[in-house]
Design an enzyme around this catalytic site. Structure first.
Site, mmCIF file in Angstrom:
data_model
loop_
_atom_site.group_PDB
_atom_site.id
_atom_site.type_symbol
_atom_site.label_atom_id
_atom_site.label_comp_id
_atom_site.label_asym_id
_atom_site.label_seq_id
_atom_site.Cartn_x
_atom_site.Cartn_y
_atom_site.Cartn_z
ATOM 1 N N CYS A 12 0.857 -1.089 0.074
ATOM 2 C CA CYS A 12 -0.184 0.022 -0.123
ATOM 3 C C CYS A 12 0.662 1.145 0.047
ATOM 4 O O CYS A 12 2.151 1.167 0.008
ATOM 5 C CB CYS A 12 -1.079 0.123 1.075
ATOM 6 S SG CYS A 12 -0.299 0.044 2.996
ATOM 7 N N CYS A 86 -2.147 1.529 -4.287
ATOM 8 C CA CYS A 86 -0.927 2.142 -4.606
ATOM 9 C C CYS A 86 -0.850 2.463 -5.848
ATOM 10 O O CYS A 86 0.356 2.789 -6.575
ATOM 11 C CB CYS A 86 0.168 1.165 -4.127
ATOM 12 S SG CYS A 86 0.401 -0.223 -5.119
ATOM 13 N N CYS A 90 3.571 -0.074 -8.457
ATOM 14 C CA CYS A 90 4.181 -1.437 -8.050
ATOM 15 C C CYS A 90 4.641 -1.886 -9.413
ATOM 16 O O CYS A 90 4.005 -2.061 -10.424
ATOM 17 C CB CYS A 90 3.097 -2.523 -7.650
ATOM 18 S SG CYS A 90 3.685 -3.860 -6.882
#
Length: 135
Positions: A12, A86, A90
């Site tokens: 997160c 997020c 990533c």
């Protein structure tokens, strides 16, 4: 999944609430059957006190945890990468399994608002565990 044991990474933004609770739930429920990591794209200074308190209510102590920065190696070394708000931060590697759990960010909320998030995370983690490391 890896041949030894599966590896799960929870991500997160601040690695201060959702991902910490998810990692703690999976560690608690799976024991040594799953390698568990958590990280944040922009780690906070400390784990959210309301998340710490909510997890303590169910007998899981995350008070010693600290937010960690998301690294490419953490993603590369994980079989499953679970993101929680997020966005596109990533890194994506072929052959990895990616899940996005839509959960409210507990930042700035008190324990009454964090409890339902904690419980939703527990439910999701139990489902994940049944898939990656069935008993």
């Amino acid at each position: 999944m890896s041949e030894t044991k599966p590896s799960v990474l929870f991500v997160c933004v601040h690695n201060a609430g959702r991902s910490q609770m998810a990692a703690a739930w999976l560690t608690h429920l799976a024991g040594d059957r799953v390698e568990v990591r958590s990280a944040g794209s922009n780690p906070g200074a400390a784990v959210n006190p309301a998340a710490v308190a909510a997890m303590a209510e169910v007998g899981i102590d995350i008070s010693a945890e600290t937010p960690k920065i998301l690294t490419i190696d953490a993603v590369r070394e994980s079989d499953v990468c679970i993101t929680m708000g997020c966005g596109d931060t990533c890194p994506v590697f072929p052959g990895k399994r990616y899940l996005d759990w839509q959960l409210e960010d507990p930042a700035g909320h008190g324990i009454d608002a964090v409890r339902p998030i904690r419980d939703a995370i527990e439910s999701l983690v139990r489902g994940l565990l049944a898939e990656v490391a069935p008993t």
